[in-house]
Design an enzyme around this catalytic site. Structure first.
Site, PDB file in Angstrom:
ATOM      1  N   SER A  77      -9.656  -0.893   7.189  1.00 41.90           N
ATOM      2  CA  SER A  77      -9.117  -0.719   5.829  1.00 41.90           C
ATOM      3  C   SER A  77      -8.408  -1.914   5.225  1.00 41.90           C
ATOM      4  O   SER A  77      -8.099  -1.888   4.032  1.00 41.90           O
ATOM      5  CB  SER A  77      -8.169   0.462   5.800  1.00 41.90           C
ATOM      6  OG  SER A  77      -8.913   1.627   5.700  1.00 41.90           O
ATOM      7  N   SER A  92      -9.572   1.468   3.029  1.00 39.15           N
ATOM      8  CA  SER A  92      -8.729   2.270   2.165  1.00 39.15           C
ATOM      9  C   SER A  92      -7.665   1.455   1.412  1.00 39.15           C
ATOM     10  O   SER A  92      -7.071   1.967   0.458  1.00 39.15           O
ATOM     11  CB  SER A  92      -8.025   3.354   2.980  1.00 39.15           C
ATOM     12  OG  SER A  92      -7.215   2.774   3.975  1.00 39.15           O
ATOM     13  N   LYS A 137       0.851  -1.198   0.000  1.00 38.22           N
ATOM     14  CA  LYS A 137       0.000   0.000   0.000  1.00 38.22           C
ATOM     15  C   LYS A 137       0.880   1.238   0.000  1.00 38.22           C
ATOM     16  O   LYS A 137       1.903   1.277   0.698  1.00 38.22           O
ATOM     17  CB  LYS A 137      -0.890  -0.058   1.250  1.00 38.22           C
ATOM     18  CG  LYS A 137      -1.951   1.032   1.338  1.00 38.22           C
ATOM     19  CD  LYS A 137      -2.802   0.812   2.598  1.00 38.22           C
ATOM     20  CE  LYS A 137      -3.916   1.817   2.758  1.00 38.22           C
ATOM     21  NZ  LYS A 137      -4.750   1.547   3.957  1.00 38.22           N
TER      22      LYS A 137
HETATM   23  N1  GLN Z   1     -13.214   3.622   6.745  1.00 37.33           N
HETATM   24  C1  GLN Z   1     -12.380   3.974   7.849  1.00 37.33           C
HETATM   25  C2  GLN Z   1     -11.985   5.426   7.772  1.00 37.33           C
HETATM   26  O1  GLN Z   1     -12.288   6.045   6.812  1.00 37.33           O
HETATM   27  C3  GLN Z   1     -11.210   3.082   7.937  1.00 37.33           C
HETATM   28  C4  GLN Z   1      -9.935   3.648   7.443  1.00 37.33           C
HETATM   29  C5  GLN Z   1      -8.732   2.796   7.730  1.00 37.33           C
HETATM   30  O2  GLN Z   1      -8.811   1.745   8.334  1.00 37.33           O
HETATM   31  N2  GLN Z   1      -7.569   3.323   7.338  1.00 37.33           N
HETATM   32  O3  GLN Z   1     -11.392   5.943   8.657  1.00 37.33           O
END
Ligand code: GLN
Length: 519
Positions: free
Chosen positions: A157, A133, A58
């Site tokens: 994410s 994400s 990532k």
């Molecule tokens: N959907 C969550 C957020 O927007 C998770 C993001 C993540 O785990 N980086 O914060």
């Protein structure tokens, strides 16, 4: 030693990547640019299985010389000056980082559509999102472009995109994997996680990247009393099943309470609670599962029972406050963590600025996307002096309550180091990952608020610091449905064993056109 890709892979890669757009950068593997590093320290059990395998990373995790854009315009041209500990450990095992994958800007989102760099599509249906994400990492693994990938999980994410794309996603215990080299979004919640094409591969990768690191003071080795990573719980054990209906009901009851307060208070306070009630309405709706997700969840329950596990319904009363607590803490930490991006030493700069303050203002205004700006504003709001009690400290108390609720079911996280430490009644808790399957774009999308509300099943493991694993339960209407297991701290082995038992009976599904290049 130069790294060689299998025969025919590059054209396969190109065909998929043109449709899916998983990668921000992909190394030219025909050159000697990517080299296997020499081996020094003794290697963990899973290392041999990773030798010579490519993997994706990532683009918020540092690999020296490769992109570290974090999906942001501000960092679009940044090359990492050093390598994350997790990546270094994989290099030492002989695995090769071949590319950097797309993500929601700084990890903020659930669709990867918050990336300022490009769009990533779901390999099962390219009109849909891959989740977020870590959507690029999930799409890359699902399409067979890499056997595994690293992601980061702050509130879901790794697990949510894994569920959307039909791959395995592990969010380890907080601190089990070093965060050195992960660009921070919400430091107390997040960690590096694994997306993989099988449970066994996921376990091998985790066995390599875990462990304490002097470069991350919050990282640590698993306590001696924690379950083993291999063979901790194959084929037997008790699983608590969280009922999604109970969660939705608890949130609805909360709304009824607010309506009452609204009627009593009237005036301004009434308006405030009306707004609150309407947002809680979205939250209650978000807790309810789409029919296909419910079907997948039910088949996981039935299948695990058939495999010999004992399943019992449980409730976690504090879960209804998980999303507000998560977004209060995550935005507070984000506002502090993102303050460092001033474009003074690195980062995109405006053509012209009157003075350094003006340069910083202009760089941040042009460099950050709307979601990032929203979260910085929310974070500074909840941390305003005089208001910390109302938001931030309250969220921390909810967080402690959620952790206690989980520990009562699973056993304490400290394994008796500070007294107590008994195992709980359950080996794991089974719950949904996300209330919907991969959603579409435009009218068929979820609103940004509904996406946040839908984090309720994932963010609680981050608030509690516990390991959580998402794996494909079924394919419904042409799209994969994932389910989630949450375990006691450092009990990743238990979760992997349950998922592997499942996988032996229900092989991981693949999208049409998938070809397995990695054994
Ligand atoms: N959907 C969550 C957020 O927007 C998770 C993001 C993540 O785990 N980086 O914060």
């Amino acid at each position: 030693m130069a790294f060689k890709l299998p025969e025919g892979f590059l054209s396969y890669f190109k065909e998929w990547e043109d449709k899916v757009g998983a990668f921000i950068e992909f190394a030219d593997l025909r050159s000697d640019a990517v080299c296997l590093s020499g081996q020094t320290a003794p290697l963990p059990a899973g290392a041999a299985a990773l030798k010579g395998l490519p993997f994706a990373v990532k683009d918020n995790i540092a690999v020296e010389g490769m992109s570290l854009s974090c999906g942001s315009k501000l960092l679009q041209h940044l090359k990492a000056p050093y390598t994350a500990t997790a990546v270094k450990k994989l290099l030492a095992a002989g695995a090769v980082p071949v590319g950097k994958t797309n993500l929601d800007e700084f990890g903020m989102g659930s669709s990867t559509d918050n990336s300022a760099i490009k769009q990533t599509n779901n390999p099962w249906d390219i009109s849909r999102v891959s989740g977020g994400s870590s959507g690029g990492s999930a799409a890359a693994v699902a399409a067979g472009l890499a056997p595994f990938a690293l992601g980061s999980d702050t509130g879901g994410s790794v697990r949510q995109p894994a569920a959307f794309c039909g791959v395995v996603g592990l969010k380890p215990t907080y601190g089990a994997v070093s965060r050195y080299g992960l660009v921070a979004y919400a430091s107390s919640l997040e960690g590096i996680g694994v997306l993989a094409d099988s449970v066994g591969r996921c376990r091998s990768v985790f066995s390599v990247i875990r462990g304490g690191d002097p470069l991350d003071q919050t990282s640590h080795d698993a306590p001696a009393a924690a379950p083993a990573l291999y063979g901790a719980n194959a084929g037997k054990g008790t699983i608590g099943v969280l009922s999604p209906e109970a969660v939705a009901k608890a949130i609805s009851a909360e709304i009824a309470g607010k309506d009452l307060a609204n009627a009593r208070e009237g005036g301004d306070a009434g308006e405030v609670s009306l707004a609150l009630a309407s947002s809680l309405g979205v939250a209650a709706q978000a807790a309810e599962l789409e029919a296909e997700v419910r079907k997948g969840f039910e088949s996981a329950k039935d299948g695990l029972t058939e495999l010999g596990y004992t399943l019992k319904e449980i409730e976690i009363p504090s879960l209804k406050y998980g999303v507000p607590a998560y977004y209060t803490i995550a935005t507070a930490e984000a506002s502090a963590n993102l303050a460092r991006f001033d474009s003074i030493r690195y980062g995109a700069r405006p053509d012209w600025a009157e003075n350094p303050d003006d340069l910083i203002d202009k760089a941040r205004e042009a460099g950050f996307g709307d979601e990032v700006k929203l979260r910085i504003l929310l974070g500074t709001f909840v941390l305003r002096s005089g208001f910390q009690d109302r938001y931030y400290l309250r969220a921390q108390r909810i967080r402690a309550g959620i952790r206690r609720n989980f520990e009562a079911l699973l056993g304490s996280s400290d394994y008796g180091i500070s007294g107590g430490g008994a195992a709980g009644e359950f080996d794991a808790i089974l719950l949904p990952v996300f209330p919907t399957r991969a959603f579409g774009r435009g009218a068929s999308s979820l609103s940004p608020f509904a996406q946040k509300a839908a984090d309720l099943y994932t963010c609680c493991a981050n608030l509690a610091g516990l390991p959580a694993l998402s794996f494909p339960a079924s394919v419904e209407g042409g799209l994969p449905v994932g389910v989630q297991l949450i375990g006691r701290a450092f009990a990743e082995g238990t979760l992997l064993d349950i998922a592997e038992t499942w996988e032996q009976a229900h092989p991981i599904p693949h999208p049409a056109g998938y070809k397995a290049y990695w054994s």
